[in-house]
Design a protein around this motif. Sequence first.
Motif, PDB file in Angstrom:
ATOM      1  N   VAL A  70       0.780  -1.390   0.004  1.00  0.00           N
ATOM      2  CA  VAL A  70      -0.065   0.132   0.068  1.00  0.00           C
ATOM      3  C   VAL A  70       0.816   1.306  -0.125  1.00  0.00           C
ATOM      4  N   ILE A  71       2.028   1.131   0.665  1.00  0.00           N
ATOM      5  CA  ILE A  71       3.009   2.399   0.484  1.00  0.00           C
ATOM      6  C   ILE A  71       3.363   2.772  -0.790  1.00  0.00           C
ATOM      7  N   ILE A  72       3.777   1.363  -1.461  1.00  0.00           N
ATOM      8  CA  ILE A  72       4.327   1.595  -2.987  1.00  0.00           C
ATOM      9  C   ILE A  72       3.006   2.065  -3.680  1.00  0.00           C
ATOM     10  N   ALA A  73       1.821   1.653  -3.611  1.00  0.00           N
ATOM     11  CA  ALA A  73       0.703   2.272  -4.308  1.00  0.00           C
ATOM     12  C   ALA A  73       0.607   3.660  -4.149  1.00  0.00           C
ATOM     13  N   ALA A  74       0.805   4.023  -2.721  1.00  0.00           N
ATOM     14  CA  ALA A  74       0.697   5.556  -2.363  1.00  0.00           C
ATOM     15  C   ALA A  74       1.715   6.473  -3.160  1.00  0.00           C
ATOM     16  N   VAL A  75       2.872   5.769  -3.438  1.00  0.00           N
ATOM     17  CA  VAL A  75       4.053   6.552  -4.118  1.00  0.00           C
ATOM     18  C   VAL A  75       3.708   6.551  -5.365  1.00  0.00           C
ATOM     19  N   LEU A  76       3.154   5.631  -6.040  1.00  0.00           N
ATOM     20  CA  LEU A  76       2.881   5.578  -7.389  1.00  0.00           C
ATOM     21  C   LEU A  76       1.706   6.767  -7.668  1.00  0.00           C
ATOM     22  N   LEU A  77       0.765   6.720  -6.772  1.00  0.00           N
ATOM     23  CA  LEU A  77      -0.156   7.712  -6.979  1.00  0.00           C
ATOM     24  C   LEU A  77       0.168   9.191  -6.755  1.00  0.00           C
ATOM     25  N   LEU A  78       1.211   9.392  -5.925  1.00  0.00           N
ATOM     26  CA  LEU A  78       1.681  10.851  -5.751  1.00  0.00           C
ATOM     27  C   LEU A  78       2.606  11.057  -6.908  1.00  0.00           C
ATOM     28  N   LEU A  79       3.497  10.396  -7.383  1.00  0.00           N
ATOM     29  CA  LEU A  79       4.065  10.363  -8.818  1.00  0.00           C
ATOM     30  C   LEU A  79       3.234  10.972  -9.783  1.00  0.00           C
ATOM     31  N   GLY A  80       1.912  10.191  -9.761  1.00  0.00           N
ATOM     32  CA  GLY A  80       1.099  10.588 -10.854  1.00  0.00           C
ATOM     33  C   GLY A  80       0.580  12.048 -10.600  1.00  0.00           C
ATOM     34  N   ALA A  81       0.387  12.437  -9.368  1.00  0.00           N
ATOM     35  CA  ALA A  81      -0.092  13.629  -9.047  1.00  0.00           C
ATOM     36  C   ALA A  81       0.930  14.831  -9.483  1.00  0.00           C
ATOM     37  N   MET A  82       2.025  14.509  -9.039  1.00  0.00           N
ATOM     38  CA  MET A  82       3.185  15.425  -9.210  1.00  0.00           C
ATOM     39  C   MET A  82       3.385  15.474 -11.052  1.00  0.00           C
ATOM     40  N   THR A  83       3.186  14.634 -11.720  1.00  0.00           N
ATOM     41  CA  THR A  83       3.523  14.379 -13.079  1.00  0.00           C
ATOM     42  C   THR A  83       2.468  15.309 -13.750  1.00  0.00           C
ATOM     43  N   SER A  84       1.139  15.190 -13.150  1.00  0.00           N
ATOM     44  CA  SER A  84      -0.026  16.027 -13.633  1.00  0.00           C
ATOM     45  C   SER A  84       0.097  17.539 -13.323  1.00  0.00           C
ATOM     46  N   ALA A  85       0.736  17.888 -11.970  1.00  0.00           N
ATOM     47  CA  ALA A  85       0.704  19.245 -11.699  1.00  0.00           C
ATOM     48  C   ALA A  85       1.696  19.861 -12.629  1.00  0.00           C
ATOM     49  N   ILE A  86       2.871  19.269 -12.788  1.00  0.00           N
ATOM     50  CA  ILE A  86       3.959  19.954 -13.533  1.00  0.00           C
ATOM     51  C   ILE A  86       3.771  19.927 -15.112  1.00  0.00           C
ATOM     52  N   GLY A  87       3.056  18.823 -15.598  1.00  0.00           N
ATOM     53  CA  GLY A  87       3.038  18.766 -16.770  1.00  0.00           C
ATOM     54  C   GLY A  87       1.882  19.134 -17.756  1.00  0.00           C
ATOM     55  N   ILE A  88       0.822  19.032 -17.153  1.00  0.00           N
ATOM     56  CA  ILE A  88      -0.498  19.158 -17.631  1.00  0.00           C
ATOM     57  C   ILE A  88      -0.741  20.680 -17.961  1.00  0.00           C
ATOM     58  N   GLN A  89      -1.141  20.959 -19.179  1.00  0.00           N
ATOM     59  CA  GLN A  89      -1.371  22.700 -19.465  1.00  0.00           C
ATOM     60  C   GLN A  89      -3.118  22.416 -19.678  1.00  0.00           C
ATOM     61  N   ASN A  90      -3.801  23.296 -19.027  1.00  0.00           N
ATOM     62  CA  ASN A  90      -5.278  23.439 -19.285  1.00  0.00           C
ATOM     63  C   ASN A  90      -5.385  24.309 -20.456  1.00  0.00           C
ATOM     64  N   ARG A  91      -4.430  25.188 -20.831  1.00  0.00           N
ATOM     65  CA  ARG A  91      -4.665  26.059 -22.280  1.00  0.00           C
ATOM     66  C   ARG A  91      -4.628  24.819 -23.364  1.00  0.00           C
ATOM     67  N   ALA A  92      -3.732  23.870 -23.421  1.00  0.00           N
ATOM     68  CA  ALA A  92      -3.401  22.833 -24.543  1.00  0.00           C
ATOM     69  C   ALA A  92      -4.657  21.911 -24.501  1.00  0.00           C
ATOM     70  N   SER A  93      -5.552  21.792 -23.380  1.00  0.00           N
ATOM     71  CA  SER A  93      -6.609  20.839 -23.500  1.00  0.00           C
ATOM     72  C   SER A  93      -7.937  21.609 -24.354  1.00  0.00           C
ATOM     73  N   ALA A  94      -7.827  22.984 -24.507  1.00  0.00           N
ATOM     74  CA  ALA A  94      -8.885  23.599 -25.181  1.00  0.00           C
ATOM     75  C   ALA A  94      -8.519  23.863 -26.670  1.00  0.00           C
ATOM     76  N   GLU A  95      -7.178  23.456 -26.893  1.00  0.00           N
ATOM     77  CA  GLU A  95      -6.760  23.585 -28.483  1.00  0.00           C
ATOM     78  C   GLU A  95      -6.541  22.135 -28.931  1.00  0.00           C
ATOM     79  N   LYS A  96      -7.294  21.578 -29.547  1.00  0.00           N
ATOM     80  CA  LYS A  96      -7.176  20.256 -30.098  1.00  0.00           C
ATOM     81  C   LYS A  96      -6.134  20.358 -31.174  1.00  0.00           C
ATOM     82  N   VAL A  97      -5.334  19.644 -31.294  1.00  0.00           N
ATOM     83  CA  VAL A  97      -4.016  19.599 -31.948  1.00  0.00           C
ATOM     84  C   VAL A  97      -4.278  18.355 -32.968  1.00  0.00           C
TER      85      VAL A  97
END
Length: 459
Positions: A425-452
Amino acid sequence: MDLRQRLILTVAILASFVPFLDGSIVNVALPAMVDELGGGIVTSQWVLDGYLLSLSALILLAGSLSDSLGRARVLVAGLVLFGVASVACALAPTAGLLIAARVVQGVGGALLVPSSLAIITSSFSGAAQARAIGLWTGFTGVAFIAGPVLGGALVDTVGWRWIFGINVLPIAITLLLLSRVRGGHEKTSGARVDVIGALLGTLGLAGPVFALIEHERLGWGSPAVLVPLLGGAVLFVAYLLWERRAAQPMLPLALFSVRNFAVGNLATVFVYAALSLGPLVVTLYLQQVVGAPAFLAGFASLPAALIPLFLSGTFGGLAGRYGSRWFMAVGPAIGAVGFLWLLFVQRDFDFWWQMLPGLLIFGLGLTITVAPLTSAILGAIEPARSGIASAVNNAVSRVAGLVAVAFLGAIFGGALDLEAFHRTVIIAAVLLLLGAMTSAIGIQNRASAEKVAVETPQN
């Protein structure tokens, strides 16, 4: 909808319901399988990963087959193959034969999911298409919820073999209904099948997965582990290189040049690896360590499954209004808190306060995450490419689960006990936190509105 469209939608829902149900029903039956057939954690891993390996490796190829051979024809082939393999699973006298039948089941499942969606998209348009896909998604969600409870009930009453035998009835009904469908499932002119890519991708995944599962029994120094590990890695690199130059690639790598698509799929790897580890170890721990019957172990998954059923549409709408970024960051972080709550589980077990609150928190985090994640990935790609974009994301999530389960033996250290449960469960929690950090740093709301628009490179 007219009568024909209702019939097509019913066929599509039933055809995809079976593999989605199978994906969730098996976990709760693993202890009973191992008790009868032997093999311990290795058998459990292969029963899960044999299915996931063929499913994840071939699901993109199946989309090509659906276009080139005709959607109804591929759907019939998938139903028959899945049905025959299900009967073989139900009758398997040994663990080896059960695993082999599960691999064949995965092939059938790979044929069913893209073909069922393709029949919907070719038979509906506009608002009717969106509603049909929404109904399809809703019923597949029901399969995930019903699977553990139904599986537990079958295991405790008539035995684990019936979790496979029960597939025959919906498959027979679907084949009967499909025989009455006319039109809306023709071939796509000029579509070609990436056979070389399918072979390289399958072998490239199979080698490392075999090594990860068998290393504990054979040792890392064994040629039977090293050769598949290194050979599979080489073949997977060759697969990626081939996909770059193929005229009609199974995996269009150009899609990953779009930031939100690439980052969203990286977040998918972390999130779905955690989703494969956490709920599985909860089910196994309740049965193997706590001693709960299969039905109660399956019933424990209901709280976390029901929250997305009622609230995922709400968070999907909010993500559409405000952007996906912070939902994809906050959701996995909340899910991680849910898994960390499970550290309260002790030898003096109390489900109601040691486990249930954690499962509810995890369910809320999952609900906040999934719809915005899908929206960010598909919203980054032009509508004409949304089908292949969805298939790629589906394959990524399956491969993430495949690899996570392959590591299960190493995480457990040979046996499931309280310490192994806490590690998982610790490993599962760490994986989820990595997913959270990846999204916070990498996802751009602007890009989601501009279909490429993304063009597949041609030779």
